[in-house]
Design a protein around this motif. Structure first.
Motif, PDB file in Angstrom:
ATOM      1  N   LYS A   1       0.816  -1.216   0.000  1.00  0.00           N
ATOM      2  CA  LYS A   1       0.000   0.000   0.000  1.00  0.00           C
ATOM      3  C   LYS A   1       0.851   1.268   0.000  1.00  0.00           C
ATOM      4  O   LYS A   1       0.456   2.278  -0.559  1.00  0.00           O
ATOM      5  N   ASP A   2       2.009   1.232   0.666  1.00  0.00           N
ATOM      6  CA  ASP A   2       2.838   2.427   0.827  1.00  0.00           C
ATOM      7  C   ASP A   2       4.185   2.215   0.145  1.00  0.00           C
ATOM      8  O   ASP A   2       5.019   1.451   0.614  1.00  0.00           O
ATOM      9  N   ALA A   3       4.406   2.906  -0.950  1.00  0.00           N
ATOM     10  CA  ALA A   3       5.652   2.746  -1.705  1.00  0.00           C
ATOM     11  C   ALA A   3       6.863   3.292  -0.952  1.00  0.00           C
ATOM     12  O   ALA A   3       8.000   2.997  -1.303  1.00  0.00           O
ATOM     13  N   GLY A   4       6.640   4.076   0.095  1.00  0.00           N
ATOM     14  CA  GLY A   4       7.752   4.647   0.860  1.00  0.00           C
ATOM     15  C   GLY A   4       8.390   3.675   1.832  1.00  0.00           C
ATOM     16  O   GLY A   4       9.488   3.916   2.331  1.00  0.00           O
ATOM     17  N   ILE A   5       7.725   2.575   2.113  1.00  0.00           N
ATOM     18  CA  ILE A   5       8.261   1.578   3.037  1.00  0.00           C
ATOM     19  C   ILE A   5       9.315   0.754   2.311  1.00  0.00           C
ATOM     20  O   ILE A   5       9.068   0.232   1.226  1.00  0.00           O
ATOM     21  N   GLN A   6      10.497   0.665   2.910  1.00  0.00           N
ATOM     22  CA  GLN A   6      11.557  -0.126   2.296  1.00  0.00           C
ATOM     23  C   GLN A   6      11.424  -1.577   2.726  1.00  0.00           C
ATOM     24  O   GLN A   6      11.201  -1.873   3.895  1.00  0.00           O
ATOM     25  N   LEU A   7      11.584  -2.473   1.764  1.00  0.00           N
ATOM     26  CA  LEU A   7      11.508  -3.898   2.053  1.00  0.00           C
ATOM     27  C   LEU A   7      12.770  -4.384   2.750  1.00  0.00           C
ATOM     28  O   LEU A   7      12.741  -5.308   3.537  1.00  0.00           O
ATOM     29  N   SER A   8      13.871  -3.717   2.493  1.00  0.00           N
ATOM     30  CA  SER A   8      15.158  -4.124   3.057  1.00  0.00           C
ATOM     31  C   SER A   8      15.595  -3.128   4.131  1.00  0.00           C
ATOM     32  O   SER A   8      15.274  -1.945   4.067  1.00  0.00           O
ATOM     33  N   ASN A   9      16.378  -3.603   5.092  1.00  0.00           N
ATOM     34  CA  ASN A   9      16.911  -2.720   6.115  1.00  0.00           C
ATOM     35  C   ASN A   9      18.416  -2.533   5.939  1.00  0.00           C
ATOM     36  O   ASN A   9      19.121  -2.170   6.876  1.00  0.00           O
ATOM     37  N   ASN A  10      18.920  -2.772   4.730  1.00  0.00           N
ATOM     38  CA  ASN A  10      20.355  -2.656   4.468  1.00  0.00           C
ATOM     39  C   ASN A  10      20.905  -1.271   4.781  1.00  0.00           C
ATOM     40  O   ASN A  10      22.007  -1.151   5.317  1.00  0.00           O
ATOM     41  N   SER A  11      20.179  -0.221   4.455  1.00  0.00           N
ATOM     42  CA  SER A  11      20.680   1.132   4.707  1.00  0.00           C
ATOM     43  C   SER A  11      20.861   1.375   6.203  1.00  0.00           C
ATOM     44  O   SER A  11      21.839   2.003   6.622  1.00  0.00           O
ATOM     45  N   THR A  12      19.952   0.870   7.011  1.00  0.00           N
ATOM     46  CA  THR A  12      20.073   1.004   8.464  1.00  0.00           C
ATOM     47  C   THR A  12      21.266   0.214   8.984  1.00  0.00           C
ATOM     48  O   THR A  12      22.053   0.715   9.790  1.00  0.00           O
ATOM     49  N   GLU A  13      21.427  -1.006   8.517  1.00  0.00           N
ATOM     50  CA  GLU A  13      22.552  -1.830   8.955  1.00  0.00           C
ATOM     51  C   GLU A  13      23.885  -1.210   8.563  1.00  0.00           C
ATOM     52  O   GLU A  13      24.832  -1.230   9.348  1.00  0.00           O
TER      53      GLU A  13
END
Length: 40
Positions: free
Chosen positions: A16-28
């Motif tokens: 529903k929300d294209a702003g949600i990232q599927l991956s958390n690589n940037s945070t890691e």
């Protein structure tokens, strides 16, 4: 198969929300320098 069924609500929110990232690589990657420099 059961995992996807149990996670249906969260997967639907992602679609529903294209702003949600599927991956958390940037945070890691942003935390990695701090973790690698820790002394145990």
């Amino acid at each position: 198969m059961f995992y996807a069924i149990n996670q249906k609500e969260y997967l639907a929110n992602f679609l529903k929300d294209a702003g949600i990232q599927l991956s958390n690589n940037s945070t890691e990657q942003s935390v990695k320098p701090f973790v690698c420099n820790m002394k145990i």
